[in-house]
Scaffold this motif. Structure first.
Motif, PDB file in Angstrom:
ATOM      1  N   GLU A   1       2.350   8.252 -20.556  1.00 31.45           N
ATOM      2  CA  GLU A   1       3.053   6.985 -20.813  1.00 31.45           C
ATOM      3  C   GLU A   1       4.507   7.068 -20.362  1.00 31.45           C
ATOM      4  O   GLU A   1       5.031   6.146 -19.728  1.00 31.45           O
ATOM      5  N   THR A   2       5.146   8.172 -20.670  1.00 29.46           N
ATOM      6  CA  THR A   2       6.532   8.374 -20.241  1.00 29.46           C
ATOM      7  C   THR A   2       6.601   8.483 -18.724  1.00 29.46           C
ATOM      8  O   THR A   2       7.508   7.923 -18.095  1.00 29.46           O
ATOM      9  N   ALA A   3       5.639   9.185 -18.135  1.00 30.85           N
ATOM     10  CA  ALA A   3       5.602   9.324 -16.675  1.00 30.85           C
ATOM     11  C   ALA A   3       5.485   7.956 -16.007  1.00 30.85           C
ATOM     12  O   ALA A   3       6.161   7.695 -15.009  1.00 30.85           O
ATOM     13  N   ILE A  28      12.214   6.129 -10.727  1.00 28.29           N
ATOM     14  CA  ILE A  28      12.359   7.230  -9.775  1.00 28.29           C
ATOM     15  C   ILE A  28      11.806   6.887  -8.390  1.00 28.29           C
ATOM     16  O   ILE A  28      12.382   7.271  -7.370  1.00 28.29           O
ATOM     17  N   GLU A  29      10.717   6.163  -8.342  1.00 29.49           N
ATOM     18  CA  GLU A  29       9.945   6.029  -7.104  1.00 29.49           C
ATOM     19  C   GLU A  29      10.733   5.502  -5.912  1.00 29.49           C
ATOM     20  O   GLU A  29      10.455   5.871  -4.775  1.00 29.49           O
ATOM     21  N   HIS A  30      11.717   4.671  -6.141  1.00 26.82           N
ATOM     22  CA  HIS A  30      12.470   4.080  -5.023  1.00 26.82           C
ATOM     23  C   HIS A  30      13.548   5.015  -4.496  1.00 26.82           C
ATOM     24  O   HIS A  30      14.146   4.743  -3.464  1.00 26.82           O
ATOM     25  N   HIS A  31      13.809   6.086  -5.225  1.00 29.75           N
ATOM     26  CA  HIS A  31      14.946   6.933  -4.888  1.00 29.75           C
ATOM     27  C   HIS A  31      14.551   8.313  -4.386  1.00 29.75           C
ATOM     28  O   HIS A  31      15.410   9.174  -4.242  1.00 29.75           O
ATOM     29  N   CYS A  32      13.284   8.517  -4.132  1.00 32.30           N
ATOM     30  CA  CYS A  32      12.811   9.806  -3.625  1.00 32.30           C
ATOM     31  C   CYS A  32      12.809   9.799  -2.103  1.00 32.30           C
ATOM     32  O   CYS A  32      12.278   8.883  -1.483  1.00 32.30           O
ATOM     33  N   SER A  33      13.350  10.862  -1.534  1.00 28.72           N
ATOM     34  CA  SER A  33      13.328  11.003  -0.081  1.00 28.72           C
ATOM     35  C   SER A  33      11.920  11.389   0.367  1.00 28.72           C
ATOM     36  O   SER A  33      11.091  11.828  -0.441  1.00 28.72           O
ATOM     37  N   VAL A  56       7.246  17.492  -1.013  1.00 30.82           N
ATOM     38  CA  VAL A  56       7.200  18.626  -1.942  1.00 30.82           C
ATOM     39  C   VAL A  56       6.313  18.293  -3.133  1.00 30.82           C
ATOM     40  O   VAL A  56       5.512  19.126  -3.574  1.00 30.82           O
ATOM     41  N   PHE A  57       6.421  17.059  -3.644  1.00 25.49           N
ATOM     42  CA  PHE A  57       5.543  16.633  -4.744  1.00 25.49           C
ATOM     43  C   PHE A  57       4.088  16.760  -4.320  1.00 25.49           C
ATOM     44  O   PHE A  57       3.250  17.272  -5.064  1.00 25.49           O
ATOM     45  N   GLN A  58       3.781  16.275  -3.114  1.00 22.07           N
ATOM     46  CA  GLN A  58       2.408  16.310  -2.627  1.00 22.07           C
ATOM     47  C   GLN A  58       1.922  17.736  -2.459  1.00 22.07           C
ATOM     48  O   GLN A  58       0.794  18.072  -2.842  1.00 22.07           O
ATOM     49  N   LYS A  59       2.760  18.597  -1.917  1.00 23.10           N
ATOM     50  CA  LYS A  59       2.406  20.003  -1.717  1.00 23.10           C
ATOM     51  C   LYS A  59       2.111  20.657  -3.078  1.00 23.10           C
ATOM     52  O   LYS A  59       1.132  21.392  -3.215  1.00 23.10           O
ATOM     53  N   TYR A  60       2.931  20.382  -4.052  1.00 20.78           N
ATOM     54  CA  TYR A  60       2.739  20.935  -5.382  1.00 20.78           C
ATOM     55  C   TYR A  60       1.391  20.492  -5.958  1.00 20.78           C
ATOM     56  O   TYR A  60       0.625  21.288  -6.480  1.00 20.78           O
ATOM     57  N   LEU A  61       1.093  19.201  -5.833  1.00 22.98           N
ATOM     58  CA  LEU A  61      -0.178  18.679  -6.355  1.00 22.98           C
ATOM     59  C   LEU A  61      -1.356  19.270  -5.600  1.00 22.98           C
ATOM     60  O   LEU A  61      -2.376  19.611  -6.207  1.00 22.98           O
ATOM     61  N   ASP A  73       0.832  -1.211   0.000  1.00 25.73           N
ATOM     62  CA  ASP A  73       0.000   0.000   0.000  1.00 25.73           C
ATOM     63  C   ASP A  73       0.865   1.259   0.000  1.00 25.73           C
ATOM     64  O   ASP A  73       0.577   2.210  -0.729  1.00 25.73           O
ATOM     65  N   ALA A  74       1.923   1.255   0.796  1.00 27.21           N
ATOM     66  CA  ALA A  74       2.822   2.415   0.847  1.00 27.21           C
ATOM     67  C   ALA A  74       3.531   2.599  -0.494  1.00 27.21           C
ATOM     68  O   ALA A  74       3.674   3.738  -0.971  1.00 27.21           O
ATOM     69  N   CYS A  75       3.953   1.505  -1.110  1.00 27.00           N
ATOM     70  CA  CYS A  75       4.622   1.576  -2.413  1.00 27.00           C
ATOM     71  C   CYS A  75       3.676   2.089  -3.485  1.00 27.00           C
ATOM     72  O   CYS A  75       4.060   2.908  -4.330  1.00 27.00           O
ATOM     73  N   LYS A  76       2.448   1.635  -3.458  1.00 28.73           N
ATOM     74  CA  LYS A  76       1.455   2.077  -4.441  1.00 28.73           C
ATOM     75  C   LYS A  76       1.186   3.571  -4.283  1.00 28.73           C
ATOM     76  O   LYS A  76       1.118   4.306  -5.273  1.00 28.73           O
ATOM     77  N   ALA A  77       1.050   4.033  -3.047  1.00 27.31           N
ATOM     78  CA  ALA A  77       0.799   5.454  -2.804  1.00 27.31           C
ATOM     79  C   ALA A  77       1.979   6.292  -3.293  1.00 27.31           C
ATOM     80  O   ALA A  77       1.794   7.334  -3.939  1.00 27.31           O
ATOM     81  N   ARG A  78       3.195   5.834  -3.000  1.00 26.26           N
ATOM     82  CA  ARG A  78       4.385   6.557  -3.455  1.00 26.26           C
ATOM     83  C   ARG A  78       4.458   6.553  -4.974  1.00 26.26           C
ATOM     84  O   ARG A  78       4.733   7.576  -5.601  1.00 26.26           O
ATOM     85  N   HIS A  79       4.188   5.407  -5.578  1.00 25.52           N
ATOM     86  CA  HIS A  79       4.200   5.271  -7.039  1.00 25.52           C
ATOM     87  C   HIS A  79       3.209   6.252  -7.667  1.00 25.52           C
ATOM     88  O   HIS A  79       3.548   6.982  -8.604  1.00 25.52           O
ATOM     89  N   ASP A  80       1.995   6.255  -7.159  1.00 31.43           N
ATOM     90  CA  ASP A  80       0.959   7.138  -7.705  1.00 31.43           C
ATOM     91  C   ASP A  80       1.336   8.607  -7.540  1.00 31.43           C
ATOM     92  O   ASP A  80       1.110   9.408  -8.451  1.00 31.43           O
ATOM     93  N   LEU A  81       1.913   8.961  -6.404  1.00 30.16           N
ATOM     94  CA  LEU A  81       2.312  10.341  -6.158  1.00 30.16           C
ATOM     95  C   LEU A  81       3.377  10.786  -7.164  1.00 30.16           C
ATOM     96  O   LEU A  81       3.262  11.850  -7.775  1.00 30.16           O
ATOM     97  N   VAL A  82       4.402   9.966  -7.358  1.00 25.78           N
ATOM     98  CA  VAL A  82       5.471  10.319  -8.301  1.00 25.78           C
ATOM     99  C   VAL A  82       4.908  10.436  -9.709  1.00 25.78           C
ATOM    100  O   VAL A  82       5.187  11.409 -10.428  1.00 25.78           O
ATOM    101  N   CYS A  83       4.088   9.495 -10.120  1.00 26.64           N
ATOM    102  CA  CYS A  83       3.516   9.517 -11.466  1.00 26.64           C
ATOM    103  C   CYS A  83       2.608  10.736 -11.649  1.00 26.64           C
ATOM    104  O   CYS A  83       2.713  11.439 -12.665  1.00 26.64           O
ATOM    105  N   ASP A  84       1.760  11.013 -10.675  1.00 25.62           N
ATOM    106  CA  ASP A  84       0.875  12.177 -10.757  1.00 25.62           C
ATOM    107  C   ASP A  84       1.674  13.473 -10.840  1.00 25.62           C
ATOM    108  O   ASP A  84       1.316  14.390 -11.583  1.00 25.62           O
ATOM    109  N   PHE A  85       2.757  13.560 -10.081  1.00 28.15           N
ATOM    110  CA  PHE A  85       3.596  14.745 -10.113  1.00 28.15           C
ATOM    111  C   PHE A  85       4.217  14.922 -11.503  1.00 28.15           C
ATOM    112  O   PHE A  85       4.194  16.024 -12.063  1.00 28.15           O
TER     113      PHE A  85
END
Length: 154
Positions: free
Chosen positions: A125-127, A134-139, A145-150, A104-116
Protein backbone atom coordinates in the motif's frame (compact mmCIF):
# COMPACT_ATOMS: atom_id res chain seq x y z
CA UNK A 1 11.37 60.18 -11.36
CA UNK A 2 10.27 57.80 -14.04
CA UNK A 3 11.01 54.12 -14.00
CA UNK A 4 13.39 54.64 -16.92
CA UNK A 5 15.41 57.17 -14.99
CA UNK A 6 15.59 54.86 -11.95
CA UNK A 7 16.81 51.98 -14.09
CA UNK A 8 19.40 54.18 -15.77
CA UNK A 9 20.74 55.38 -12.42
CA UNK A 10 20.99 51.88 -10.94
CA UNK A 11 24.25 50.12 -11.75
CA UNK A 12 23.81 46.84 -13.60
CA UNK A 13 25.28 43.84 -11.78
CA UNK A 14 25.91 41.13 -14.41
CA UNK A 15 26.28 38.45 -11.73
CA UNK A 16 22.92 39.41 -10.27
CA UNK A 17 21.28 39.35 -13.70
CA UNK A 18 22.77 35.89 -14.31
CA UNK A 19 21.40 34.62 -10.99
CA UNK A 20 17.97 36.00 -11.78
CA UNK A 21 18.00 34.40 -15.24
CA UNK A 22 19.27 31.08 -13.85
CA UNK A 23 16.49 31.06 -11.28
CA UNK A 24 13.89 31.92 -13.91
CA UNK A 25 15.24 29.10 -16.07
CA UNK A 26 14.88 26.70 -13.13
CA UNK A 27 11.26 27.71 -12.60
CA UNK A 28 10.51 27.37 -16.34
CA UNK A 29 12.01 23.86 -16.31
CA UNK A 30 10.03 22.90 -13.21
CA UNK A 31 6.77 24.15 -14.77
CA UNK A 32 7.49 22.14 -17.93
CA UNK A 33 8.27 19.03 -15.87
CA UNK A 34 5.10 19.48 -13.83
CA UNK A 35 3.04 19.81 -17.02
CA UNK A 36 4.67 16.64 -18.38
CA UNK A 37 3.96 14.77 -15.14
CA UNK A 38 0.32 15.86 -15.25
CA UNK A 39 -0.01 14.79 -18.88
CA UNK A 40 1.49 11.41 -18.01
CA UNK A 41 -0.85 10.94 -15.05
CA UNK A 42 -3.88 11.87 -17.16
CA UNK A 43 -3.13 9.59 -20.12
CA UNK A 44 -2.34 6.75 -17.71
CA UNK A 45 -5.66 7.31 -15.91
CA UNK A 46 -7.59 7.63 -19.17
CA UNK A 47 -6.18 4.28 -20.30
CA UNK A 48 -7.06 2.75 -16.92
CA UNK A 49 -10.64 4.05 -17.09
CA UNK A 50 -11.09 2.76 -20.62
CA UNK A 51 -9.81 -0.65 -19.52
CA UNK A 52 -11.92 -0.79 -16.34
CA UNK A 53 -15.11 0.98 -17.41
CA UNK A 54 -15.05 0.83 -21.19
CA UNK A 55 -14.75 4.61 -21.47
CA UNK A 56 -13.11 7.64 -19.93
CA UNK A 57 -15.17 10.68 -19.03
CA UNK A 58 -14.14 14.01 -17.57
CA UNK A 59 -16.32 13.47 -14.49
CA UNK A 60 -14.51 10.20 -13.76
CA UNK A 61 -11.13 11.91 -14.09
CA UNK A 62 -12.21 14.66 -11.70
CA UNK A 63 -13.39 12.06 -9.22
CA UNK A 64 -10.23 9.93 -9.44
CA UNK A 65 -7.85 12.88 -9.19
CA UNK A 66 -9.91 14.77 -6.62
CA UNK A 67 -10.00 17.94 -8.70
CA UNK A 68 -12.70 20.16 -10.15
CA UNK A 69 -14.33 19.72 -13.53
CA UNK A 70 -12.69 22.99 -14.60
CA UNK A 71 -9.24 21.63 -13.79
CA UNK A 72 -9.94 18.51 -15.84
CA UNK A 73 -11.31 20.58 -18.74
CA UNK A 74 -8.17 22.75 -18.81
CA UNK A 75 -5.91 19.72 -18.73
CA UNK A 76 -7.89 17.95 -21.45
CA UNK A 77 -7.54 21.02 -23.67
CA UNK A 78 -3.74 20.83 -23.26
CA UNK A 79 -3.70 17.08 -23.93
CA UNK A 80 -5.78 17.60 -27.06
CA UNK A 81 -3.52 20.47 -28.18
CA UNK A 82 -0.51 18.19 -27.66
CA UNK A 83 -2.07 15.40 -29.74
CA UNK A 84 -2.50 12.92 -26.89
CA UNK A 85 -6.30 12.68 -26.81
CA UNK A 86 -9.41 13.29 -28.85
CA UNK A 87 -12.70 14.24 -27.28
CA UNK A 88 -15.92 16.11 -27.79
CA UNK A 89 -17.98 17.92 -25.18
CA UNK A 90 -20.08 15.54 -23.06
CA UNK A 91 -18.56 12.51 -24.79
CA UNK A 92 -15.92 9.94 -23.96
CA UNK A 93 -12.23 10.74 -24.10
CA UNK A 94 -10.01 8.70 -26.40
CA UNK A 95 -6.25 8.35 -26.55
CA UNK A 96 -4.54 8.99 -29.86
CA UNK A 97 -1.84 6.57 -30.96
CA UNK A 98 0.72 8.90 -29.38
CA UNK A 99 -1.37 9.11 -26.20
CA UNK A 100 -1.68 5.32 -26.02
CA UNK A 101 2.06 4.92 -26.49
CA UNK A 102 2.72 7.39 -23.66
CA UNK A 103 0.13 5.72 -21.40
CA UNK A 104 1.71 2.30 -21.98
CA UNK A 105 5.20 3.63 -21.21
CA UNK A 106 3.92 5.37 -18.06
CA UNK A 107 2.16 2.22 -16.88
CA UNK A 108 5.29 0.12 -17.43
CA UNK A 109 7.41 2.64 -15.53
CA UNK A 110 4.81 2.85 -12.76
CA UNK A 111 4.68 -0.93 -12.39
CA UNK A 112 8.48 -1.21 -12.38
CA UNK A 113 8.90 1.39 -9.61
CA UNK A 114 6.12 -0.15 -7.52
CA UNK A 115 7.45 -3.69 -7.98
CA UNK A 116 10.93 -2.54 -7.00
CA UNK A 117 9.69 -0.83 -3.84
CA UNK A 118 7.79 -3.95 -2.82
CA UNK A 119 10.84 -6.13 -3.59
CA UNK A 120 13.02 -4.10 -1.23
CA UNK A 121 10.49 -4.46 1.57
CA UNK A 122 8.08 -1.56 1.28
CA UNK A 123 4.50 -2.45 2.22
CA UNK A 124 2.43 -2.76 -1.01
CA UNK A 125 0.00 0.00 0.00
CA UNK A 126 2.82 2.38 0.85
CA UNK A 127 4.67 1.37 -2.31
CA UNK A 128 1.60 2.23 -4.40
CA UNK A 129 1.36 5.67 -2.80
CA UNK A 130 5.10 6.38 -3.00
CA UNK A 131 5.23 5.30 -6.63
CA UNK A 132 2.99 8.22 -7.56
CA UNK A 133 5.61 10.62 -6.26
CA UNK A 134 8.68 8.78 -7.49
CA UNK A 135 7.81 7.47 -10.94
CA UNK A 136 8.16 10.77 -12.81
CA UNK A 137 11.56 11.53 -11.34
CA UNK A 138 13.50 8.36 -12.10
CA UNK A 139 16.16 8.49 -14.78
CA UNK A 140 16.45 5.76 -17.38
CA UNK A 141 19.61 4.64 -15.59
CA UNK A 142 17.74 4.25 -12.29
CA UNK A 143 14.90 2.36 -13.98
CA UNK A 144 17.42 0.02 -15.60
CA UNK A 145 18.97 -0.71 -12.19
CA UNK A 146 15.50 -1.38 -10.74
CA UNK A 147 14.80 -3.79 -13.59
CA UNK A 148 18.16 -5.53 -13.20
CA UNK A 149 17.53 -5.97 -9.48
CA UNK A 150 14.08 -7.47 -10.11
CA UNK A 151 15.41 -9.75 -12.86
CA UNK A 152 18.12 -11.11 -10.54
CA UNK A 153 15.52 -11.97 -7.91
CA UNK A 154 13.43 -14.03 -10.33
Amino acid sequence: MTDDKIDMERPVDPASEERVEARAQTFRRLREEHAREMAEDYVEMIAELIEEEGEARAVSLAERFGVTAATVANTLRRLKRDGLITNQPYRSIFLTDEGRKLADACKARHDLVCDFLIAVGVDPETAAEDTEGIEHHCSEETLAVFQKYLDQRR
